[in-house]
Design a protein around this motif. Structure first.
Motif, PDB file in Angstrom:
ATOM      1  N   HIS A   1      19.543  38.578  37.117  1.00  0.00           N
ATOM      2  CA  HIS A   1      19.850  39.999  36.907  1.00  0.00           C
ATOM      3  C   HIS A   1      20.958  40.438  37.863  1.00  0.00           C
ATOM      4  CE1 HIS A   1      19.461  44.312  36.503  1.00  0.00           C
ATOM      5  NE2 HIS A   1      18.771  44.095  35.405  1.00  0.00           N
TER       6      HIS A   1
ATOM      7  N   ASN B   1      20.218  48.487  30.329  1.00  0.00           N
ATOM      8  CA  ASN B   1      20.671  47.125  29.992  1.00  0.00           C
ATOM      9  C   ASN B   1      19.525  46.152  29.742  1.00  0.00           C
ATOM     10  OD1 ASN B   1      23.650  47.251  30.179  1.00  0.00           O
ATOM     11  ND2 ASN B   1      23.185  47.992  32.236  1.00  0.00           N
TER      12      ASN B   1
ATOM     13  N   TYR C   1      20.723  51.757  35.450  1.00  0.00           N
ATOM     14  CA  TYR C   1      21.432  50.542  35.037  1.00  0.00           C
ATOM     15  C   TYR C   1      20.443  49.547  34.409  1.00  0.00           C
ATOM     16  CZ  TYR C   1      24.191  46.285  35.185  1.00  0.00           C
ATOM     17  OH  TYR C   1      24.845  45.130  34.834  1.00  0.00           O
ATOM     18  N   THR C   2      19.308  49.354  35.069  1.00  0.00           N
ATOM     19  CA  THR C   2      18.343  48.358  34.596  1.00  0.00           C
ATOM     20  C   THR C   2      17.684  48.804  33.292  1.00  0.00           C
ATOM     21  OG1 THR C   2      17.943  47.856  36.904  1.00  0.00           O
ATOM     22  CG2 THR C   2      16.378  46.960  35.353  1.00  0.00           C
TER      23      THR C   2
ATOM     24  N   HIS D   1      19.433  43.091  26.952  1.00  0.00           N
ATOM     25  CA  HIS D   1      20.170  41.830  27.120  1.00  0.00           C
ATOM     26  C   HIS D   1      20.086  41.305  28.550  1.00  0.00           C
ATOM     27  CE1 HIS D   1      22.955  45.179  27.752  1.00  0.00           C
ATOM     28  NE2 HIS D   1      23.420  44.435  28.727  1.00  0.00           N
ATOM     29  N   CYS D   2      19.377  42.039  29.402  1.00  0.00           N
ATOM     30  CA  CYS D   2      19.330  41.647  30.799  1.00  0.00           C
ATOM     31  C   CYS D   2      17.920  41.968  31.310  1.00  0.00           C
ATOM     32  CB  CYS D   2      20.356  42.531  31.490  1.00  0.00           C
ATOM     33  SG  CYS D   2      21.119  41.797  32.823  1.00  0.00           S
TER      34      CYS D   2
END
Ligand code: A3P
Length: 320
Positions: A92, A81, A77-78, A84-85
């Motif tokens: 976060h 993304n 996930y990290t 943009h995150c």
């Protein structure tokens, strides 16, 4: 097993009642298409198989339970993304949500609760999902599409102990020694959730050799040993390699820190909230170590499992 059995699906009742079944602690397992499935999840499993339509850009995380799914969900996930995150951002999503809420399981969350038609079309691209299903039980559209699969596998001795804690910790009346012995016995017979273990692992292993571009096979122990090089491998596989600038800025270190056991375990969301009623988030963060089995398994049990594993994985190339 009767009609009123826990989690029995009304829709698939006839099919389910025709399956072999076994007891696993307080749970009922059904042997469905060669694997022992928890009764509560069968409905979701069948709906997932029937209705899910994969997209080429999908990322699907596949694991045998207690092999490092939570960690893999956080990392993928990290990584995906990060543009943009930022992984060092104070806002976060992982700081406020358990990884299982960011990357849902098909059979438990998406198609659970008799939901055959979840709205998956508008999810951000790439969609990230997870499942404990073995490769051969995945819906056909996953095989036909070009979506990517990441599998994480763990030494079965540690996986077993993690499993044992997961299933016994909520119940106050267990007999420690007997329970582990019983678990080892069931493991040997292949009777455990989503088992047999060896078939599950071997299916993904063999497919990962056939389709290196589509299936990445990771070991929990490798991630523990060198998270930086494994994160680079993961990002390359996901089609989003780290740029030199990101490497210089320490983005890989930021991701590994954010997703680390120590960091996730100490977050308020993972300390005090529940994933589902009766399933606290903290149950997914126990010890996070390699080799904890030495504290729990007798030499005889270890010998038995090692022998079995040697026999089952002989000549496969898998190294535990
Ligand atoms: P232990 O019970 O050995 O501590 P799963 O996520 O597939 O349910 O697996 C759970 C196991 O992964 C547990 O192992 C848990 O502590 C460990 N784990 C969870 N998050 C982790 C992380 N960020 N890093 C390393 N291990 C993690």
């Amino acid at each position: 097993i009767t009609e009123g059995e826990e989690g029995m699906s009304k829709k698939y009742k006839e099919l389910v009642l025709s399956l072999p079944c076994a007891k696993f602690w307080d749970h009922i397992l059904y042997k469905y298409q060669g694997y022992w499935m928890p009764s509560r999840q069968l409905n979701g499993i069948i709906s997932f198989q029937k209705y899910f339509k994969a997209q080429n850009s999908d990322i699907i995380l596949c694991t045998f339970p207690k092999s490092g799914t939570t960690w893999l969900k956080a990392l993928v996930y990290t990584t995906l993304n990060r543009s943009h995150c930022a992984p060092n951002s104070a806002t976060h999503p992982l700081l406020a949500c358990n990884p299982h809420n960011l990357v849902p399981y098909f059979e438990m969350q998406i198609y659970g609760d008799e939901n055959e038609n979840p709205n998956l079309e508008n999810l951000p691209n790439p969609r990230i999902f997870a499942t404990h299903l073995p490769f051969s039980l995945l819906p056909p559209s996953i095989s036909y599409s070009n979506c990517r699969i990441v599998y994480i596998c763990r030494n079965p001795l540690d996986q077993l102990i993690s499993y044992w804690y997961f299933f016994t910790s909520p119940s106050p009346n267990y007999n420690e020694t007997n329970s582990i012995e019983e678990l080892v016995k069931m493991f040997e017979e292949g009777i455990c959730m989503y088992g047999p273990f060896w078939d599950h692992v071997l299916e993904y292993w063999n497919k990962s050799i056939e389709r290196k571009d589509r299936i990445l096979f990771l070991y929990y122990e490798d991630l523990k040993e060198d998270i930086i090089s494994q994160s680079i491998r993961l990002a390359d596989f996901l089609g989003l390699p780290f740029s030199e600038e990101e490497k210089d800025k320490g983005v890989i270190e930021d991701i590994s820190r954010l997703c680390s056991f120590r960091n996730l375990k100490e977050l308020e969301v993972n300390k005090s909230e529940d994933l589902w009623p009766g399933v606290p988030n903290n149950i997914f963060f126990r010890k996070g170590e390699v080799g904890d089995w030495v504290n729990h398994l007798s030499p005889a049990m270890v010998e038995k499992i090692k022998k079995l594993v040697e026999e089952k994985f002989k000549d496969s190339g898998i190294t535990f």
